[in-house]
Write an enzyme that holds these catalytic residues in place. Structure first.
Site, PDB file in Angstrom:
ATOM      1  N   LYS A  90       3.711  -0.993  -0.177  1.00 53.40           N
ATOM      2  CA  LYS A  90       2.647  -0.617  -1.116  1.00 53.40           C
ATOM      3  C   LYS A  90       1.427  -1.538  -1.005  1.00 53.40           C
ATOM      4  CE  LYS A  90       4.863   2.842  -3.121  1.00 53.40           C
ATOM      5  NZ  LYS A  90       4.409   4.237  -3.066  1.00 53.40           N
ATOM      6  N   GLU A 112      -0.685   3.856 -11.517  1.00 58.49           N
ATOM      7  CA  GLU A 112       0.578   4.369 -12.045  1.00 58.49           C
ATOM      8  C   GLU A 112       1.673   3.777 -11.182  1.00 58.49           C
ATOM      9  OE1 GLU A 112      -1.221   6.087  -9.718  1.00 58.49           O
ATOM     10  OE2 GLU A 112       0.447   5.846  -8.328  1.00 58.49           O
ATOM     11  N   SER A 384      11.212   0.474   3.808  1.00 63.18           N
ATOM     12  CA  SER A 384       9.956   0.422   3.056  1.00 63.18           C
ATOM     13  C   SER A 384       9.879  -0.732   2.052  1.00 63.18           C
ATOM     14  CB  SER A 384       9.738   1.748   2.341  1.00 63.18           C
ATOM     15  OG  SER A 384      10.864   2.086   1.552  1.00 63.18           O
TER      16      SER A 384
HETATM   17  C1  LIG Z   1      10.177   0.483  -1.648  1.00 64.22           C
HETATM   18  C2  LIG Z   1       9.643   1.854  -1.835  1.00 64.22           C
HETATM   19  N1  LIG Z   1       9.827   2.758  -0.859  1.00 64.22           N
HETATM   20  C3  LIG Z   1       9.371   4.025  -0.973  1.00 64.22           C
HETATM   21  C4  LIG Z   1       8.711   4.445  -2.112  1.00 64.22           C
HETATM   22  C5  LIG Z   1       8.259   5.866  -2.202  1.00 64.22           C
HETATM   23  O1  LIG Z   1       6.869   6.010  -2.105  1.00 64.22           O
HETATM   24  P1  LIG Z   1       6.192   6.672  -0.862  1.00 64.22           P
HETATM   25  O2  LIG Z   1       6.891   7.957  -0.599  1.00 64.22           O
HETATM   26  O3  LIG Z   1       4.779   6.837  -1.260  1.00 64.22           O
HETATM   27  O4  LIG Z   1       6.330   5.732   0.307  1.00 64.22           O
HETATM   28  C6  LIG Z   1       8.480   3.536  -3.161  1.00 64.22           C
HETATM   29  C7  LIG Z   1       7.776   3.955  -4.372  1.00 64.22           C
HETATM   30  O5  LIG Z   1       7.691   3.290  -5.355  1.00 64.22           O
HETATM   31  C8  LIG Z   1       8.969   2.207  -3.015  1.00 64.22           C
HETATM   32  O6  LIG Z   1       8.800   1.291  -3.971  1.00 64.22           O
END
Ligand SMILES: Cc1ncc(COP(=O)(O)O)c(C=O)c1O
Length: 402
Positions: A90, A112, A384
């Site tokens: 993020k 948000e 992620s």
């Molecule tokens: C660690 C992590 N991975 C994935 C996501 C999912 O978001 P996005 O699909 O935008 O990558 C989030 C959302 O809060 C997250 O905190």
């Protein structure tokens, strides 16, 4: 099948667009203008690259997960977005957008958040740039992600509780949009995924594309060292909430012969009404400023999504993903809560990495029987975020006391 950029109204075919109240049109048009200039401005790009490198710690490693690879019979590489400052992808987007806010002369930032990682990233960059920050978060998510709420407070942000609807990300987004409409003069809305009205899905995608650009180069360099001629991976896998880490990984590979797989949350199972599998179960509709696939009733009312993972618990998905599904370029599949918890423990024990529950959904696909991944394939999974924020949830799920 050829891939397209959005047209000048922000449409990917029928998906996307700017479905916002009249009062917001000047703000999003100005944002589009400022962003278009910034994209071609070397000093803006240099400032962003420097922050990504020195503040966030990029490039993140592409790690060969040899123990699980051995078990699975194909090669798994983890793109370690969890090693970014604040612990998730993020921050890539938050750093880019705070520079846009600064260029636009805004002194108040709103956001948000679901899992709290985007809220923490926004509170972090606001602190770094000395700007006031308000983060909207659903009551249910505040409960699930207490650690992140406290982190945001420590960073100087005000976290506003949203108690309407499902008390999760959808409702937090409604409140953030309401705030934006009221305070658009001095307020910048820092959206956390590839959702919302144009130009946000394009801006967030561009800022997150650093994930795939790095992964492509890192993979090619590794293969060159091994001298085996495979310059491209066979499969890329990422979880999909709004879709920012997934599009960030996929974008540089859209024109390549590489299989792309997005994994949504199947919650208690797709046959139940407790899931967040927008791509598999959703229909075309409009939410939070753009057209995409949505979980909705026949009358067009939003169906409340469910996932153990707060970051995947959203009834919509980015318009570009909706388009990529419609042309068959990306496959969208799902993993249940049980599979995510199992993968959380599997990666922790075998690779020494605690993954976020969101990322654990992407990892779960590696173990699904019908995943069609060939022996010896080279697979990149977007890790992620890190799992510290989820440890107490996992403990509850396993009936363990911390
Ligand atoms: C660690 C992590 N991975 C994935 C996501 C999912 O978001 P996005 O699909 O935008 O990558 C989030 C959302 O809060 C997250 O905190």
């Amino acid at each position: 099948m050829s891939y397209k950029q959005p047209d000048k109204h922000g449409h990917f075919d029928k998906f996307g667009g700017k479905y916002v109240p009249e009062t917001l049109i000047p703000a999003i048009n100005e944002l589009e203008k400022i962003y278009t200039e910034a994209r071609d401005d070397a000093s803006f790009q240099n400032e962003l690259s420097s922050l990504l490198k020195h503040y966030s710690g990029r490039p993140t490693p592409l790690f060969f997960a040899h123990r699980i690879s051995q078990e699975l019979g194909f090669n798994v590489y983890l793109k370690r977005e969890d090693l970014n400052h604040t612990g998730a992808h993020k921050i890539n987007n938050a750093l880019g957008q705070i520079l846009l806010a600064k260029k636009m002369g805004k002194n108040r930032i709103i956001a948000e958040t679901g899992a709290g990682m985007h809220g923490v990233a926004t509170a972090t960059v606001a602190a770094q740039f000395g700007l006031k920050c308000v983060v909207y978060m659903g009551e249910e998510d505040i409960h699930r992600q207490k650690l992140n709420v406290f982190r945001m407070n420590l960073l100087g942000a005000e976290v506003r509780t949203v108690s309407s609807g499902s008390k999760t990300l959808k409702d937090a987004t409604n409140e953030a949009i309401r705030d934006w409409v009221t305070n658009v003069e001095d307020t910048y809305y820092l959206i956390g995924s590839v959702v919302g009205p144009h130009p946000y899905p394009m801006i967030v995608r561009d800022f997150q594309s650093v994930i795939g650009r790095e992964a492509k180069e890192q993979f090619a360099n590794r293969q060159q060292l091994m001298d085996n001629g495979h310059k491209l991976p066979s499969v890329l896998i990422a979880c999909v909430g709004g879709g920012s880490n997934a599009i960030g990984l996929f974008h540089s590979f859209l024109d390549d012969d590489v299989r792309l797989v997005g994994v949504e949350a199947a919650g208690h199972g797709l046959e139940t009404d407790k899931h967040a599998a927008t791509m598999t179960k959703g229909e075309f509709g409009v939410l939070h400023g753009s057209a995409s696939y949505l979980l909705q009733t026949e009358e067009g009312q939003i169906i409340l999504p469910y996932s153990i993972s707060a970051g995947l618990d959203y009834p919509g998905v980015g318009p570009e993903h909706s388009y990529l599904k419609s042309i068959g370029r990306v496959e969208y599949v799902s993993a249940t809560d049980d599979e995510a918890i199992d993968s959380f423990q599997w990666i922790s024990k075998n690779e020494g990495i605690l993954p976020a529950l969101e990322s654990s959904h992407a990892i779960a696909y590696l173990k699904q029987r019908d995943n069609n991944i060939q022996a010896d394939a080279n697979v990149i999974v977007c890790l992620s975020g890190r799992g510290d924020k989820d440890v107490h949830l996992v403990a509850d799920y396993l009936d363990k006391k911390i």
